[in-house]
Write an enzyme that holds these catalytic residues in place. Structure first.
Site, mmCIF file in Angstrom:
data_model
loop_
_atom_site.group_PDB
_atom_site.id
_atom_site.type_symbol
_atom_site.label_atom_id
_atom_site.label_comp_id
_atom_site.label_asym_id
_atom_site.label_seq_id
_atom_site.Cartn_x
_atom_site.Cartn_y
_atom_site.Cartn_z
ATOM 1 C CG HIS A 131 6.583 -2.974 5.563
ATOM 2 N ND1 HIS A 131 8.273 -2.367 5.925
ATOM 3 C CD2 HIS A 131 6.926 -4.368 5.441
ATOM 4 C CE1 HIS A 131 8.714 -3.753 5.921
ATOM 5 N NE2 HIS A 131 8.292 -4.484 5.814
ATOM 6 C CB CYS A 142 -14.732 -6.946 10.237
ATOM 7 S SG CYS A 142 -15.106 -5.257 9.469
ATOM 8 N N GLY A 209 18.533 2.377 -0.237
ATOM 9 C CA GLY A 209 18.208 2.862 1.063
ATOM 10 C C GLY A 209 17.673 1.987 2.205
HETATM 11 ZN ZN LIG Z 1 -15.411 -3.835 11.192
#
Ligand SMILES: [Zn+2]
Length: 265
Positions: A131, A142, A209
């Site tokens: 994550h 970008c 967990g």
């Molecule tokens: Zn950028």
């Protein structure tokens, strides 16, 4: 520590240790529970104090960042402040010790986490993050990495404090965002492939967990099971689940040091 666990639970830990000692390929997935034992809130629950009027959809989605980048950035700077002084607990240290010993044995211990903090790294583990990373930033437009916002730079550089002012990308002028997988975003391809391969090839899958019923943990546990692995769940609040072979219903900081001690004895 032994005395604090019930005889039934100790017997289960010993059973798990015996199983693990006889296997070579282990895949471990950790979730919010292991960080919670270090005092890090899950942030998925209802927010409190400053943020009580906001939900996950206001703070942790790409749409929220487009709508109000300042709000989202401020929330993550606040989270960083909450997390910065938290340290690895006994569970993180036990896993790092296991990985360290595995280098000189023929065990292969792959550690995957759903957490965005760096407590596994602080403990000395090598870990794959599904994550993203709380301490890294990138351009929201970008996607270029924005400096290397390691935790050390937050600790040491006044220039990169927890300022709520938005930063912009030197390449395209887009707003800088945390390098985190938000709700509605795809998991990072390379990390997911690492996790899938480890789950497919392992002989024992350990979920720590995190519920083995919720995606993506559920997908990985299922994959491991389908390929013949046994599944162990360490969770003080386990969900009844037919995939799991051994349930250790206690905090990871209580179970893991004992488990690893038993396994290497
Ligand atoms: Zn950028």
């Amino acid at each position: 520590m032994l005395a604090e666990l019930s005889p039934a639970l100790i017997a289960e830990v010993k059973l798990a240790a015996k199983l693990l000692a006889s296997k070579r390929r282990i895949c471990i997935l950790t979730g919010a529970g292991i960080s919670a034992e270090s005092g890090i809130p899950t942030f998925r629950d209802k927010q409190t104090g400053l943020w009580e009027n906001y939900g996950v959809e206001d703070l942790a989605t790409p749409e929220a960042f487009v709508r109000d980048p300042k709000l989202v950035w401020s929330w993550y700077q606040w989270r960083r402040q909450v997390v910065v002084d938290k340290a690895p607990n006994l569970a993180h240290h036990a896993l790092a010790e296991w990985q360290y010993h595995a280098q000189t044995s023929d065990q292969q211990v792959t550690l995957i986490t759903q957490n965005v903090d760096d407590l596994h790294e602080q403990a000395g583990s090598s870990v794959t993050h599904l994550h993203g990373h709380l301490w890294r930033n990138r351009c929201g437009q970008c996607e270029a990495p924005y400096q290397d916002q390691s935790r050390a730079s937050y600790d040491n550089q006044n220039a990169m404090s927890f300022d709520e002012a938005l930063l912009t990308c030197p390449h395209c002028d887009g707003y800088i965002r945390p390098d985190i997988v938000w709700f509605g975003e795809a998991l990072p391809v390379n990390e997911w492939q690492t996790a899938e391969a480890a789950a497919t090839n392992c002989e024992v899958f350990i979920s720590i967990g995190t519920s083995s019923l919720v995606y993506p943990a559920a997908g990985l546990a299922q994959l491991a099971k389908q390929n013949g692995a046994q599944v162990i769940e360490i969770n003080p609040d386990p969900t009844p689940n037919t995939i799991v072979d051994i349930t250790l219903a206690e905090k990871a900081g209580m179970i893991l040091p004992l488990l690893i001690q038993e396994m290497t004895a």
